[in-house]
Design a protein around this motif. Sequence first.
Motif, PDB file in Angstrom:
ATOM      1  N   GLY A  12      39.020  39.237  15.800  1.00 31.20           N
ATOM      2  CA  GLY A  12      39.315  38.661  17.113  1.00 31.20           C
ATOM      3  C   GLY A  12      39.632  39.788  18.076  1.00 31.20           C
ATOM      4  N   LEU A  13      39.109  39.668  19.299  1.00 32.22           N
ATOM      5  CA  LEU A  13      39.414  40.677  20.318  1.00 32.22           C
ATOM      6  C   LEU A  13      39.424  40.021  21.693  1.00 32.22           C
ATOM      7  CD1 LEU A  13      36.312  42.948  20.996  1.00 32.22           C
ATOM      8  CD2 LEU A  13      36.142  40.726  19.923  1.00 32.22           C
ATOM      9  N   MET A  14      40.251  40.543  22.594  1.00 30.27           N
ATOM     10  CA  MET A  14      40.277  40.008  23.955  1.00 30.27           C
ATOM     11  C   MET A  14      39.134  40.556  24.811  1.00 30.27           C
ATOM     12  SD  MET A  14      42.474  37.684  23.897  1.00 30.27           S
ATOM     13  CE  MET A  14      42.188  37.184  25.593  1.00 30.27           C
ATOM     14  N   PRO A  15      38.761  41.835  24.716  1.00 31.23           N
ATOM     15  CA  PRO A  15      37.660  42.336  25.561  1.00 31.23           C
ATOM     16  C   PRO A  15      36.324  41.671  25.224  1.00 31.23           C
ATOM     17  CG  PRO A  15      38.993  44.143  24.705  1.00 31.23           C
ATOM     18  CD  PRO A  15      39.408  42.910  23.951  1.00 31.23           C
ATOM     19  N   HIS A  16      35.395  41.769  26.181  1.00 29.58           N
ATOM     20  CA  HIS A  16      34.106  41.079  26.094  1.00 29.58           C
ATOM     21  C   HIS A  16      32.961  42.058  25.827  1.00 29.58           C
ATOM     22  CE1 HIS A  16      35.167  36.990  27.565  1.00 29.58           C
ATOM     23  NE2 HIS A  16      36.152  37.633  28.169  1.00 29.58           N
ATOM     24  N   PRO A  17      32.648  42.369  24.576  1.00 26.32           N
ATOM     25  CA  PRO A  17      31.529  43.291  24.312  1.00 26.32           C
ATOM     26  C   PRO A  17      30.192  42.749  24.808  1.00 26.32           C
ATOM     27  CG  PRO A  17      32.329  42.293  22.261  1.00 26.32           C
ATOM     28  CD  PRO A  17      33.312  41.938  23.326  1.00 26.32           C
ATOM     29  N   GLU A  18      30.060  41.405  24.864  1.00 26.26           N
ATOM     30  CA  GLU A  18      28.771  40.830  25.293  1.00 26.26           C
ATOM     31  C   GLU A  18      28.511  41.064  26.777  1.00 26.26           C
ATOM     32  OE1 GLU A  18      31.510  39.261  25.087  1.00 26.26           O
ATOM     33  OE2 GLU A  18      31.596  37.479  26.366  1.00 26.26           O
ATOM     34  N   ARG A  19      29.548  41.502  27.505  1.00 31.35           N
ATOM     35  CA  ARG A  19      29.356  41.818  28.932  1.00 31.35           C
ATOM     36  C   ARG A  19      29.185  43.315  29.132  1.00 31.35           C
ATOM     37  NH1 ARG A  19      34.015  38.177  31.868  1.00 31.35           N
ATOM     38  NH2 ARG A  19      33.547  36.232  30.778  1.00 31.35           N
ATOM     39  N   ALA A  20      28.982  44.056  28.061  1.00 32.79           N
ATOM     40  CA  ALA A  20      28.814  45.512  28.166  1.00 32.79           C
ATOM     41  C   ALA A  20      27.612  45.926  27.332  1.00 32.79           C
ATOM     42  CB  ALA A  20      30.088  46.220  27.693  1.00 32.79           C
ATOM     43  N   ILE A  21      26.448  45.317  27.668  1.00 36.87           N
ATOM     44  CA  ILE A  21      25.244  45.610  26.881  1.00 36.87           C
ATOM     45  C   ILE A  21      24.116  46.148  27.755  1.00 36.87           C
ATOM     46  CG2 ILE A  21      25.725  43.930  25.062  1.00 36.87           C
ATOM     47  CD1 ILE A  21      23.459  42.251  26.745  1.00 36.87           C
ATOM     48  N   SER A  22      24.426  46.460  29.030  1.00 37.77           N
ATOM     49  CA  SER A  22      23.373  46.939  29.929  1.00 37.77           C
ATOM     50  C   SER A  22      24.002  47.797  31.003  1.00 37.77           C
ATOM     51  CB  SER A  22      22.670  45.738  30.576  1.00 37.77           C
ATOM     52  OG  SER A  22      21.977  46.146  31.740  1.00 37.77           O
ATOM     53  N   GLU A  23      23.293  48.866  31.393  1.00 39.45           N
ATOM     54  CA  GLU A  23      23.790  49.700  32.502  1.00 39.45           C
ATOM     55  C   GLU A  23      23.954  48.865  33.769  1.00 39.45           C
ATOM     56  OE1 GLU A  23      25.081  52.463  32.352  1.00 39.45           O
ATOM     57  OE2 GLU A  23      24.290  53.470  30.558  1.00 39.45           O
ATOM     58  N   LEU A  24      23.142  47.802  33.885  1.00 39.12           N
ATOM     59  CA  LEU A  24      23.256  46.932  35.061  1.00 39.12           C
ATOM     60  C   LEU A  24      24.638  46.276  35.113  1.00 39.12           C
ATOM     61  CD1 LEU A  24      19.808  45.111  35.061  1.00 39.12           C
ATOM     62  CD2 LEU A  24      20.654  46.724  36.781  1.00 39.12           C
ATOM     63  N   LEU A  25      25.259  46.121  33.955  1.00 46.17           N
ATOM     64  CA  LEU A  25      26.590  45.505  33.886  1.00 46.17           C
ATOM     65  C   LEU A  25      27.698  46.556  33.947  1.00 46.17           C
ATOM     66  CD1 LEU A  25      25.886  42.937  31.015  1.00 46.17           C
ATOM     67  CD2 LEU A  25      26.063  42.437  33.444  1.00 46.17           C
ATOM     68  N   GLY A  26      27.306  47.824  34.020  1.00 52.59           N
ATOM     69  CA  GLY A  26      28.312  48.873  34.149  1.00 52.59           C
ATOM     70  C   GLY A  26      28.660  49.586  32.860  1.00 52.59           C
ATOM     71  N   SER A  27      28.216  49.048  31.729  1.00 55.66           N
ATOM     72  CA  SER A  27      28.525  49.696  30.452  1.00 55.66           C
ATOM     73  C   SER A  27      27.580  49.166  29.377  1.00 55.66           C
ATOM     74  CB  SER A  27      29.969  49.414  30.037  1.00 55.66           C
ATOM     75  OG  SER A  27      30.220  49.880  28.724  1.00 55.66           O
ATOM     76  N   VAL A  28      27.252  50.031  28.450  1.00 55.05           N
ATOM     77  CA  VAL A  28      26.474  49.594  27.282  1.00 55.05           C
ATOM     78  C   VAL A  28      27.312  49.734  26.011  1.00 55.05           C
ATOM     79  CG1 VAL A  28      24.225  50.136  28.276  1.00 55.05           C
ATOM     80  CG2 VAL A  28      25.458  51.898  26.992  1.00 55.05           C
TER      81      VAL A  28
END
Lengths: 101, 223
Positions: free
Chosen positions: B191-207
């Motif tokens: 379980g984790l609070m951060p959202h890895p699924e929102r960090a999968i593209s440079e368009l989203l700011g992080s991969v």
Amino acid sequence: MVAARPTLWESGRMMFSVHVEVRLRPGIADPAGATIERSLPHLGFEGISGVQVGKSIRFSLEAADEASARVEVEDMCRRFLTNPVIEDAVVAVEALEGSPA
Amino acid sequence: MTTRVGVVLFPGSNCELDAMEAVSSLGGDAVVLWHGEATVQGVDAVIVPGGFAHGDYLRPGAIARFSPVMAAVQAFAEEGGPVVGICNGFQVLTEAGLLPGALQKNAGLKFLCTTVDLRVETTRSALTAGAEVGQILRVPINHFEGNYTCDADTLALLQAEDRIVLRYLDNPNGSVDDIAGICNAAGNVVGLMPHPERAISELLGSVDGTVLLRSLLDAPSRV
């Protein structure tokens, strides 16, 4: 045709009014309480401290007697109505008028 | 073989499409697991996504525990199947008893919507097996009740058993011991609070979420 449910009198059971107050345990973050406490002085209310915000849950419960009603409510609190890691419950159980004594 | 990942959908979930898109973009096959059906449909891994399952009524995750799908998720986890709860999904897993402790409201009064630095603390979890200890990841957070807490005995156990998966470099929410994510004793439930699924593209700011989700996709073949 559904058989008529026995009345409380016939079943010998009683009806209780239950009030569960859910409180955050000491040390658990209470941003709602903190915000209210900081806001009150803006309306001129001074000298207020220790504001805590909790939940109030009320329901009616049918049980054989007050002791078994209390046991059941405490089980509900432990397993569902509170998260014991962060919350405590204060339980009040009162027989409703009209219940067989 | 393509990894099939089931993404649980409760009424009030709102990150399930992000999770499914992330799985697909990494070459996995994502399927919805409707909360009302008591099956995980034979998937290889399960994601419990973010959102407000059942409106967060009573407490975040408190009602979701009763959804029929959760019995199937619990059985899947007990068989060693990889299960990851993200944000509200983490709250659901703690309420369901799959992970210890609880998520209390953030210290500092605020809902947090920002991107934070995380440090990978162990590679013995399904979510970090492909990462490196000490690796720093930039991943978004988006929560009000993300302040992890547990009793002192549980914290000591998590530390002793190497079950703290991710820590915040700069603790945003008051979590005990800077905890951002934990796992169960076997390491298959995370379980984790951060959202890895929102960090999968440079368009989203992080991969940087990629290494985490790729670990999850590779987890079934490691078992």
